[in-house]
Scaffold this motif. Structure first.
Motif, PDB file in Angstrom:
ATOM      1  N   GLU A  12       0.899  -1.162   0.145  1.00 23.11           N
ATOM      2  CA  GLU A  12       0.054  -0.051  -0.064  1.00 23.11           C
ATOM      3  C   GLU A  12       0.898   1.443  -0.150  1.00 23.11           C
ATOM      4  O   GLU A  12       1.859   1.408   0.871  1.00 23.11           O
ATOM      5  CB  GLU A  12      -0.998  -0.027   1.229  1.00 23.11           C
ATOM      6  CG  GLU A  12      -1.961   0.905   1.135  1.00 23.11           C
ATOM      7  CD  GLU A  12      -2.939   1.187   2.173  1.00 23.11           C
ATOM      8  OE1 GLU A  12      -3.943   1.801   2.188  1.00 23.11           O
ATOM      9  OE2 GLU A  12      -3.132  -0.120   2.984  1.00 23.11           O
ATOM     10  N   ILE A  13       0.459   2.254  -0.514  1.00 17.91           N
ATOM     11  CA  ILE A  13       1.356   3.572  -0.810  1.00 17.91           C
ATOM     12  C   ILE A  13       0.562   4.528  -0.435  1.00 17.91           C
ATOM     13  O   ILE A  13      -0.776   4.517  -0.684  1.00 17.91           O
ATOM     14  CB  ILE A  13       1.994   3.607  -2.328  1.00 17.91           C
ATOM     15  CG1 ILE A  13       0.929   3.690  -3.350  1.00 17.91           C
ATOM     16  CG2 ILE A  13       3.013   2.395  -2.300  1.00 17.91           C
ATOM     17  CD1 ILE A  13       1.303   3.843  -4.797  1.00 17.91           C
ATOM     18  N   SER A  14       1.142   5.939  -0.410  1.00 21.65           N
ATOM     19  CA  SER A  14       0.305   7.124  -0.200  1.00 21.65           C
ATOM     20  C   SER A  14      -0.295   7.643  -1.508  1.00 21.65           C
ATOM     21  O   SER A  14       0.359   7.289  -2.833  1.00 21.65           O
ATOM     22  CB  SER A  14       1.345   8.172   0.128  1.00 21.65           C
ATOM     23  OG  SER A  14       2.141   8.529  -0.779  1.00 21.65           O
ATOM     24  N   GLU A  15      -1.202   8.433  -1.592  1.00 18.86           N
ATOM     25  CA  GLU A  15      -1.749   9.093  -2.647  1.00 18.86           C
ATOM     26  C   GLU A  15      -0.728   9.993  -3.358  1.00 18.86           C
ATOM     27  O   GLU A  15      -0.806   9.976  -4.530  1.00 18.86           O
ATOM     28  CB  GLU A  15      -3.038  10.023  -2.372  1.00 18.86           C
ATOM     29  CG  GLU A  15      -3.798  10.669  -3.363  1.00 18.86           C
ATOM     30  CD  GLU A  15      -4.944  11.477  -2.762  1.00 18.86           C
ATOM     31  OE1 GLU A  15      -5.730  11.780  -3.543  1.00 18.86           O
ATOM     32  OE2 GLU A  15      -5.108  11.690  -1.638  1.00 18.86           O
ATOM     33  N   TRP A  39      -4.358   2.933  -2.562  1.00 17.18           N
ATOM     34  CA  TRP A  39      -3.601   2.873  -3.554  1.00 17.18           C
ATOM     35  C   TRP A  39      -2.438   1.879  -3.450  1.00 17.18           C
ATOM     36  O   TRP A  39      -2.015   1.581  -2.204  1.00 17.18           O
ATOM     37  CB  TRP A  39      -2.700   4.230  -3.828  1.00 17.18           C
ATOM     38  CG  TRP A  39      -3.498   5.315  -3.787  1.00 17.18           C
ATOM     39  CD1 TRP A  39      -4.239   6.071  -4.940  1.00 17.18           C
ATOM     40  CD2 TRP A  39      -4.368   6.142  -2.663  1.00 17.18           C
ATOM     41  NE1 TRP A  39      -5.135   6.783  -4.680  1.00 17.18           N
ATOM     42  CE2 TRP A  39      -5.072   7.262  -3.305  1.00 17.18           C
ATOM     43  CE3 TRP A  39      -4.298   6.043  -1.350  1.00 17.18           C
ATOM     44  CZ2 TRP A  39      -5.884   8.115  -2.728  1.00 17.18           C
ATOM     45  CZ3 TRP A  39      -4.969   6.980  -0.711  1.00 17.18           C
ATOM     46  CH2 TRP A  39      -5.803   7.974  -1.247  1.00 17.18           C
ATOM     47  N   LEU A  40      -2.180   1.055  -4.459  1.00 14.77           N
ATOM     48  CA  LEU A  40      -1.286  -0.147  -4.180  1.00 14.77           C
ATOM     49  C   LEU A  40      -0.254   0.173  -5.339  1.00 14.77           C
ATOM     50  O   LEU A  40      -0.381   0.729  -6.226  1.00 14.77           O
ATOM     51  CB  LEU A  40      -2.207  -1.429  -4.469  1.00 14.77           C
ATOM     52  CG  LEU A  40      -3.187  -1.476  -3.554  1.00 14.77           C
ATOM     53  CD1 LEU A  40      -4.128  -2.813  -4.122  1.00 14.77           C
ATOM     54  CD2 LEU A  40      -2.984  -1.582  -2.131  1.00 14.77           C
ATOM     55  N   GLU A  41       0.938  -0.920  -5.040  1.00 18.72           N
ATOM     56  CA  GLU A  41       2.081  -0.775  -5.927  1.00 18.72           C
ATOM     57  C   GLU A  41       3.029  -1.938  -5.880  1.00 18.72           C
ATOM     58  O   GLU A  41       3.231  -2.492  -4.995  1.00 18.72           O
ATOM     59  CB  GLU A  41       3.098   0.629  -5.624  1.00 18.72           C
ATOM     60  CG  GLU A  41       4.308   0.545  -6.332  1.00 18.72           C
ATOM     61  CD  GLU A  41       5.195   1.733  -6.050  1.00 18.72           C
ATOM     62  OE1 GLU A  41       6.236   1.951  -6.725  1.00 18.72           O
ATOM     63  OE2 GLU A  41       5.153   2.223  -4.984  1.00 18.72           O
ATOM     64  N   VAL A  50      -5.461   1.162  -7.820  1.00 17.48           N
ATOM     65  CA  VAL A  50      -6.313   2.295  -7.114  1.00 17.48           C
ATOM     66  C   VAL A  50      -7.700   1.704  -6.902  1.00 17.48           C
ATOM     67  O   VAL A  50      -8.269   1.193  -7.655  1.00 17.48           O
ATOM     68  CB  VAL A  50      -6.309   3.598  -7.622  1.00 17.48           C
ATOM     69  CG1 VAL A  50      -6.735   3.304  -9.218  1.00 17.48           C
ATOM     70  CG2 VAL A  50      -7.224   4.441  -7.036  1.00 17.48           C
ATOM     71  N   LEU A  51      -8.289   1.903  -5.601  1.00 24.84           N
ATOM     72  CA  LEU A  51      -9.414   1.565  -5.123  1.00 24.84           C
ATOM     73  C   LEU A  51     -10.309   2.854  -5.182  1.00 24.84           C
ATOM     74  O   LEU A  51      -9.840   3.974  -4.508  1.00 24.84           O
ATOM     75  CB  LEU A  51      -9.583   1.057  -3.797  1.00 24.84           C
ATOM     76  CG  LEU A  51      -9.368  -0.545  -3.774  1.00 24.84           C
ATOM     77  CD1 LEU A  51      -7.765  -0.858  -4.159  1.00 24.84           C
ATOM     78  CD2 LEU A  51      -9.597  -0.887  -2.359  1.00 24.84           C
ATOM     79  N   THR A  92      -8.004  -6.714  -6.475  1.00 23.17           N
ATOM     80  CA  THR A  92      -6.793  -5.735  -7.450  1.00 23.17           C
ATOM     81  C   THR A  92      -5.636  -6.298  -7.159  1.00 23.17           C
ATOM     82  O   THR A  92      -4.746  -6.215  -8.129  1.00 23.17           O
ATOM     83  CB  THR A  92      -6.871  -4.492  -6.691  1.00 23.17           C
ATOM     84  OG1 THR A  92      -8.305  -4.096  -6.676  1.00 23.17           O
ATOM     85  CG2 THR A  92      -6.063  -3.531  -7.461  1.00 23.17           C
ATOM     86  N   ALA A  93      -5.000  -6.670  -6.111  1.00 17.52           N
ATOM     87  CA  ALA A  93      -3.752  -7.238  -5.988  1.00 17.52           C
ATOM     88  C   ALA A  93      -3.545  -8.783  -6.712  1.00 17.52           C
ATOM     89  O   ALA A  93      -2.627  -8.648  -7.380  1.00 17.52           O
ATOM     90  CB  ALA A  93      -3.642  -7.772  -4.442  1.00 17.52           C
TER      91      ALA A  93
END
Length: 452
Positions: A12-15, A39-41, A50-51, A92-93
């Motif tokens: 999970e990452i920051s916006e 947000w994911l990366e 992104v959700l 999403t993952a």
């Protein structure tokens, strides 16, 4: 197809980090009201997720993004609706891992066009601007360079001169142009680049408007003023010389008469101006711009022991042999200019801070952002601040932006078009400013690399 069965880590990452890669693509499609929630990366930005909630039906969806073959981040999987956040994250993952496993096939869009490279060799070394060489070569500028490398994949070289000027004679002006583009993207606007001019056509839910970017540049060497020493010299410098620095670029744009060009429509036209006429000049030039635009200056007047700020009309500006009329918004044809945008923070340092906050910087670099801003309690008080810039540090492109609205505009710019900016407007013949809590007033950035 490059199938890769190696397990991947999805974090999970920051916006802020997500937007560093994706904000340039925002607004390219229909303006559907959504709210992003996570947000994911797969690092390093190989695949993003992104959700988001569709605000029209309140359903939870998600999207997987990856750079296409031209380096532009675009959607490759659209998922949902999901039952809940946990289901959305899991789905999403899984989709992100599948995209990563067949990376080249998954990210190929089939309609890729060549993208710009601002750092390709476009001039001889001896002609390069000193700040371009700093951006290209120095460790302390890595974050800005990496952020610009992502952004440039989306930018259009309208007249074919952008890259050469970015590297040589107009580095500051081109950085300002990129900054204006970024803040409009962040505002959720669809931004087009008309050819050959003006610079931008922004489209949003509050209507469309044109934007032309310009800068106040250094005067000839023989015209550089002597630094003021006495109180009278300082007053003359602040209230006569500095306002004249804006007259040249603003009047030049007014004379272009963009509204008469083929295809121009009856929509707001905005000039975005920045002051690069002297190092650090932009940190104290906003009051001068205010004076020149409205033809008034603000002075402190003491009455009965109470100091109040009052507006004093300014008819003519005189500096040396130069004399010109104050009040840009009062000039003939200026009613065609809806507003003027200014941000003292719209410089390369802004790109560096935004890049560092997104995790694009050199890990050993220490960065500090200091200055003054309006208090968060909406009291209107200006307070000092000092923050270390790193992952978790929050800043937006629009922070510090002021929009000066023309009271005579034929086609006014709706303030809602640029949320998060401060807005100066006129009511009953008097100017008033509305500023968001925490609005940036002045700031500097310090960078420290460990020795050894």
């Amino acid at each position: 197809m490059n199938t890769n069965d190696t397990p991947v880590e999805i974090s999970e990452i920051s916006e802020q980090r997500f937007n560093a890669f994706v904000v340039w693509a925002r607004g390219a499609g229909p303006l559907v009201p959504t709210k992003e929630v996570a947000w994911l990366e797969i690092r390093p930005a190989k695949v993003l997720g992104v959700l988001f909630v569709d605000l029209t039906d309140r359903e939870l969806h998600s999207c997987v993004l990856a750079p296409d073959l031209s380096g532009r981040y675009r959607g490759v999987r659209l998922l949902g609706p999901h039952a809940d956040v946990r289901a959305a994250v899991n789905a999403t993952a899984e989709a992100m891992a599948n995209v990563h496993a067949e990376y080249d096939n998954s990210r190929t869009q089939g309609d890729e066009t060549p993208s710009e490279n601002f750092f390709r060799v476009a001039s001889s070394e001896d002609r390069l601007h000193v700040r371009f060489k700093y951006l290209r070569d120095q460790t302390s500028a890595v974050a800005a360079r990496r952020l610009i490398e992502v952004a440039m994949r989306w930018y259009e070289n309208q007249d074919g001169t952008f890259v050469e000027q970015f590297q040589t004679t107009a580095f500051d002006a081109r950085v300002w142009e990129l900054y204006v583009w970024a803040l409009m993207r962040e505002a959720g606007l669809r931004v087009e680049q008309p050819k050959p001019a003006p610079d931008f056509l922004a489209r949003g839910v509050f209507g469309d408007f044109y934007v032309e970017a310009t800068t106040a540049n250094p005067p000839p060497a023989h015209s550089v003023p002597v630094p003021p020493e006495t109180a009278d010299e300082l007053f003359d410098y602040a209230h006569n010389y500095l306002p004249t620095r804006f007259s040249g670029p603003l009047v030049a744009k007014l004379r272009k008469r963009y509204w008469e060009r083929t295809g121009a429509r009856k929509i707001p036209f905005v000039i975005a101006v920045q002051d690069f006429h002297q190092d650090l000049s932009m940190t104290w030039s906003q009051p001068a711009l205010y004076e020149y635009l409205y033809g008034v200056r603000i002075e402190d007047v003491e009455r009965d022991g109470v100091v109040r700020q009052v507006e004093v009309p300014v008819g003519t500006l005189k500096w040396g042999t130069k004399e010109l009329e104050s009040g840009f918004f009062k000039l003939p044809d200026s009613e065609r200019i809806s507003a003027v945008i200014f941000n003292a923070a719209g410089t390369l340092s802004k790109f560096n801070r935004m890049g560092i906050a997104a995790g694009m910087g050199e890990s050993s670099l220490l960065a500090f952002h200091r200055g003054s801003r309006y208090a968060e309690d909406n009291s209107g008080e200006v307070v000092p601040f000092s923050q270390q810039v790193g992952e978790g540090y929050e800043e937006r492109w629009i922070d510090g932006t002021t929009v000066f609205h023309n009271p005579r505009a034929l086609y006014p710019l709706p303030p809602e078009a640029l949320p998060g900016a401060a807005h100066v407007s006129e009511r009953a013949g008097m100017r008033e400013q509305s500023s968001p809590a925490g609005h940036l007033v002045t700031s500097t950035t310090s960078l420290v690399l460990p020795q050894g």
